[in-house]
Design a protein around this motif. Structure first.
Motif, PDB file in Angstrom:
ATOM      1  N   ARG A  99       0.834  -1.211   0.000  1.00 19.55           N
ATOM      2  CA  ARG A  99       0.000   0.000   0.000  1.00 19.55           C
ATOM      3  C   ARG A  99       0.864   1.255   0.000  1.00 19.55           C
ATOM      4  O   ARG A  99       0.580   2.220  -0.726  1.00 19.55           O
ATOM      5  CB  ARG A  99      -0.924  -0.014   1.230  1.00 19.55           C
ATOM      6  CG  ARG A  99      -2.054  -1.011   1.138  1.00 19.55           C
ATOM      7  CD  ARG A  99      -3.058  -0.834   2.261  1.00 19.55           C
ATOM      8  NE  ARG A  99      -2.550  -1.346   3.527  1.00 19.55           N
ATOM      9  CZ  ARG A  99      -2.746  -2.596   3.956  1.00 19.55           C
ATOM     10  NH1 ARG A  99      -3.419  -3.451   3.206  1.00 19.55           N
ATOM     11  NH2 ARG A  99      -2.280  -2.987   5.122  1.00 19.55           N
ATOM     12  N   LEU A 120      -3.054  -9.239  -4.213  1.00 18.18           N
ATOM     13  CA  LEU A 120      -3.321  -7.831  -4.490  1.00 18.18           C
ATOM     14  C   LEU A 120      -4.582  -7.366  -3.772  1.00 18.18           C
ATOM     15  O   LEU A 120      -4.611  -6.282  -3.180  1.00 18.18           O
ATOM     16  CB  LEU A 120      -3.465  -7.621  -5.995  1.00 18.18           C
ATOM     17  CG  LEU A 120      -3.787  -6.201  -6.457  1.00 18.18           C
ATOM     18  CD1 LEU A 120      -2.659  -5.241  -6.101  1.00 18.18           C
ATOM     19  CD2 LEU A 120      -4.056  -6.172  -7.961  1.00 18.18           C
ATOM     20  N   ALA A 121      -5.616  -8.186  -3.814  1.00 21.32           N
ATOM     21  CA  ALA A 121      -6.873  -7.817  -3.162  1.00 21.32           C
ATOM     22  C   ALA A 121      -6.683  -7.644  -1.659  1.00 21.32           C
ATOM     23  O   ALA A 121      -7.276  -6.752  -1.034  1.00 21.32           O
ATOM     24  CB  ALA A 121      -7.935  -8.873  -3.447  1.00 21.32           C
ATOM     25  N   TYR A 124      -5.354  -4.271  -0.932  1.00 23.56           N
ATOM     26  CA  TYR A 124      -6.130  -3.138  -1.452  1.00 23.56           C
ATOM     27  C   TYR A 124      -6.637  -2.232  -0.342  1.00 23.56           C
ATOM     28  O   TYR A 124      -7.115  -2.668   0.703  1.00 23.56           O
ATOM     29  CB  TYR A 124      -7.320  -3.637  -2.260  1.00 23.56           C
ATOM     30  CG  TYR A 124      -8.188  -2.509  -2.793  1.00 23.56           C
ATOM     31  CD1 TYR A 124      -7.778  -1.764  -3.891  1.00 23.56           C
ATOM     32  CD2 TYR A 124      -9.383  -2.175  -2.160  1.00 23.56           C
ATOM     33  CE1 TYR A 124      -8.552  -0.722  -4.364  1.00 23.56           C
ATOM     34  CE2 TYR A 124     -10.170  -1.146  -2.629  1.00 23.56           C
ATOM     35  CZ  TYR A 124      -9.748  -0.405  -3.732  1.00 23.56           C
ATOM     36  OH  TYR A 124     -10.508   0.644  -4.193  1.00 23.56           O
ATOM     37  N   ASP A 125      -6.493  -0.943  -0.621  1.00 27.17           N
ATOM     38  CA  ASP A 125      -7.062   0.112   0.220  1.00 27.17           C
ATOM     39  C   ASP A 125      -7.443   1.241  -0.735  1.00 27.17           C
ATOM     40  O   ASP A 125      -6.610   1.653  -1.556  1.00 27.17           O
ATOM     41  CB  ASP A 125      -6.050   0.597   1.260  1.00 27.17           C
ATOM     42  CG  ASP A 125      -6.560   1.795   2.031  1.00 27.17           C
ATOM     43  OD1 ASP A 125      -6.241   2.945   1.627  1.00 27.17           O
ATOM     44  OD2 ASP A 125      -7.285   1.594   3.021  1.00 27.17           O
ATOM     45  N   PHE A 129      -4.666   3.056  -3.258  1.00 32.61           N
ATOM     46  CA  PHE A 129      -4.740   2.700  -4.672  1.00 32.61           C
ATOM     47  C   PHE A 129      -5.560   3.717  -5.476  1.00 32.61           C
ATOM     48  O   PHE A 129      -5.986   3.416  -6.580  1.00 32.61           O
ATOM     49  CB  PHE A 129      -5.351   1.307  -4.823  1.00 32.61           C
ATOM     50  CG  PHE A 129      -4.411   0.179  -4.474  1.00 32.61           C
ATOM     51  CD1 PHE A 129      -3.772  -0.534  -5.469  1.00 32.61           C
ATOM     52  CD2 PHE A 129      -4.164  -0.158  -3.155  1.00 32.61           C
ATOM     53  CE1 PHE A 129      -2.914  -1.577  -5.159  1.00 32.61           C
ATOM     54  CE2 PHE A 129      -3.305  -1.194  -2.831  1.00 32.61           C
ATOM     55  CZ  PHE A 129      -2.674  -1.904  -3.829  1.00 32.61           C
ATOM     56  N   LEU A 145     -11.881  -8.358  -8.532  1.00 30.11           N
ATOM     57  CA  LEU A 145     -10.959  -7.462  -7.824  1.00 30.11           C
ATOM     58  C   LEU A 145     -11.668  -6.156  -7.486  1.00 30.11           C
ATOM     59  O   LEU A 145     -12.550  -5.713  -8.229  1.00 30.11           O
ATOM     60  CB  LEU A 145      -9.722  -7.169  -8.687  1.00 30.11           C
ATOM     61  CG  LEU A 145      -8.696  -8.301  -8.806  1.00 30.11           C
ATOM     62  CD1 LEU A 145      -7.678  -7.982  -9.891  1.00 30.11           C
ATOM     63  CD2 LEU A 145      -7.987  -8.532  -7.479  1.00 30.11           C
ATOM     64  N   PHE A 147     -11.491  -3.082  -8.016  1.00 29.47           N
ATOM     65  CA  PHE A 147     -11.129  -1.925  -8.822  1.00 29.47           C
ATOM     66  C   PHE A 147     -12.253  -1.659  -9.815  1.00 29.47           C
ATOM     67  O   PHE A 147     -12.981  -2.576 -10.217  1.00 29.47           O
ATOM     68  CB  PHE A 147      -9.812  -2.158  -9.573  1.00 29.47           C
ATOM     69  CG  PHE A 147      -8.608  -2.313  -8.688  1.00 29.47           C
ATOM     70  CD1 PHE A 147      -7.871  -1.200  -8.313  1.00 29.47           C
ATOM     71  CD2 PHE A 147      -8.221  -3.554  -8.212  1.00 29.47           C
ATOM     72  CE1 PHE A 147      -6.757  -1.329  -7.494  1.00 29.47           C
ATOM     73  CE2 PHE A 147      -7.110  -3.698  -7.406  1.00 29.47           C
ATOM     74  CZ  PHE A 147      -6.383  -2.579  -7.036  1.00 29.47           C
TER      75      PHE A 147
END
Length: 545
Positions: A99, A120-121, A124-125, A129, A145, A147
């Motif tokens: 991150r 990756l997940a 994630y924040d 991101f 994901l 995104f």
């Protein structure tokens, strides 16, 4: 008059023109991918066109979270040829570090392996991101994901021009970004310009470097997310050599199979990889007749590893480098007057970090900044500078790491009369016992030369009288641990003073590793609570004979 700009693109265009049928081979979860340099150039062109259509341009950062395979090799050229920065992210870093570096780098587009999507997940924040506008998934089905825009790689490049109008670039234009592993704090970003990577490539192509030619078949086992796989994807392309990529999580059997099947001549990785291969070869027949050289870095190779491969006709080449040196800075080749020396003399040179590469300057200084003599005994910090050595960290000022154009490596070394650099330790890992230095790395090498030892890491822990004393953490197959300790101590006493012998040996299932595969000595030091008592096993420095 000056020549044309020193950039990466001519390496690939030349290879496609002169070696159109030379192969790039990649092991994947679904089998083997194989295509030619002519195909490679077209695939790079399509990816560059697709990135350009996604509004990626000069100075933008495209991140990758990928293993060693053909998709990653394509990004190695497609991103820099647009004047953008290829930001290789280590998927083994803690989620908080991922991150941090994504937020600091402000990556616009992210290329991720389907097999690493879960990793990756987990990192994630939405704030960290925030800059990521699109995620491209390679090597499998597109996962769910968090995104807004997620696309399959094949769909991303479909219908795009394989021969884009590449922008004219200069040597100072950006090309890459790599973060340190951050074992002593937050990871720090190192930017690479076109000229830095061009210069590094030209240096390791030479006999003084890694001696790569068009006849070679090059297999980088060192991860492509870690310092450009030590520059091998660029150098192999520049040479017109065949590429072989081992894919996700290769085990020793996978590596041996690839060497046999593809005729690998040159490969590279950390010592633990090749110790694993040696273990595998004890119980399995294999034809390694094509393999000429194994480049080892990240840690010094144990003598027994070099001897074992020598017996198989494979040369182990020891190199030194770091993220800040893009990365190769020294390689241990034998100078002409040593090529007829006895084997033990040659071995003593080959285990050292070696000779600084042509194009770099170096000096070794003591705590007061004075040069130390090249006598093989006097220790000091190694400083280097040159066209592929960084002079600043990305997005921050770190005055302590630099002295003008000189990089303070933080490596404590000696230099012998022949000019061979030997890494004594990282400055943070040198053990200060009674005011005298003990090299943890030298102790590790001595212990790991025991045939039953698979790994050994040595750290300094608090001692009531001497300040610090060494403790060894050992992974071993031996049933008789006391006999192993006795033998290891005897090996140490053969080469070093009695007071270097570790005060304690701790047997563990595995030595903790950093995200770049090095021993995590911070973790080991944290495991030791309190301080050591007085011992009779080690003679203090001021009482040693």
């Amino acid at each position: 008059m000056t020549g044309h700009a020193q950039t990466l693109r001519p390496f690939l265009s030349r290879a496609a023109q002169l070696y159109p049928d030379r192969e790039l081979v990649a092991r994947t979860g679904d089998g083997t991918v194989r295509y030619t340099y002519a195909d490679y150039a077209e695939r790079v062109g399509r990816l560059a066109s697709a990135l350009r259509a996604a509004d990626v341009g000069r100075g933008d950062r495209v991140a990758t979270v990928c293993w060693n395979h053909h998709y990653h090799a394509e990004a190695y050229f497609a991103v820099p040829t647009l004047g953008a920065q290829l930001h290789t992210i280590n998927p083994l870093l803690p989620a908080d570090d991922v991150r941090h570096i994504v937020a600091e780098a402000a990556d616009r587009l992210l290329i991720v392996d389907a097999s690493l999507a879960e990793t990756l997940a987990a990192a994630y924040d939405p704030d960290a991101f925030e800059s990521v506008e699109q995620v491209v998934v390679v090597g499998g089905e597109t996962p769910d994901l968090p995104f807004d825009a997620v696309v399959d790689a094949d769909a991303f490049v479909a219908e795009h021009d394989p021969d884009p109008d590449y922008p004219a670039l200069a040597g100072d234009d950006p090309a890459g970004l790599c973060y340190s592993s951050g074992t002593t704090g937050r990871p720090k970003g190192v930017q690479y310009t076109q000229r830095m990577l061009w210069s590094h490539t030209m240096a390791i192509l030479t006999p003084a470097g890694l001696d790569i030619a068009d006849r070679d078949v090059v297999m980088p086992v060192v991860p492509m997310f870690h310092i450009n796989a030590w520059g091998l994807p660029y150098a192999a392309t520049a040479a017109g050599a065949k590429h072989v990529y081992p894919g996700p999580s290769p085990d020793p059997a996978d590596l041996v199979d690839l060497i046999e099947a593809e005729g690998v001549t040159l490969t590279a990785g950390v010592p633990t990889v090749w110790l694993g291969v040696l273990e595998y070869l004890q119980d399995h027949d294999a034809d390694l007749s094509t393999l000429e050289r194994i480049v080892i870095g990240g840690a010094a190779p144990p003598e027994r590893l070099i001897r074992a491969f020598d017996d198989r006709g494979v040369e182990v080449v020891h190199g030194w480098g770091m993220t800040e040196t893009a990365p190769v800075g020294a390689v241990s080749h034998l100078k002409p007057d040593l090529r007829d020396a006895d084997y033990e003399t040659q071995l003593s040179k080959r285990t050292k970090q070696g000779l600084i590469l042509p194009g770099l300057e170096f000096r070794v200084v003591d705590d007061s900044g004075e040069l130390v003599p090249h006598d093989g005994e006097s220790m000091g910090e190694l400083l280097v500078r040159g066209p592929w050595v960084t002079t600043a960290y990305y997005g921050r000022e770190d005055d302590e790491a630099f002295e003008g154009s000189w990089l303070r490596t933080g490596d404590v070394v000696t230099v012998d009369g022949d000019g061979y650099v030997e890494l004594v330790d990282r400055a943070a890992d040198v053990i200060n016992s009674g005011g005298e230095w003990i090299s943890s790395q030298a102790l590790e090498n001595a212990i790991m030369d025991h045939g039953d030892v698979r790994e050994a890491a040595v750290v300094g822990v608090p001692h009531d009288r001497w300040g610090e004393r060494p403790v060894a953490y050992v992974v071993a197959d031996a049933d008789d641990r006391e006999a192993l300790i006795t033998d290891a101590c005897a090996r140490i006493r053969e080469a070093y003073p009695d007071w270097w012998v570790p005060d304690r040996f701790e047997f563990v299932e595995s030595v903790p590793k950093t995200a770049t595969g090095k021993f995590d000595k911070v973790d080991l030091r944290d495991r030791f609570e309190g301080s050591l008592d007085e011992t009779v096993d080690a003679t203090p420095p001021d009482e040693a004979e």
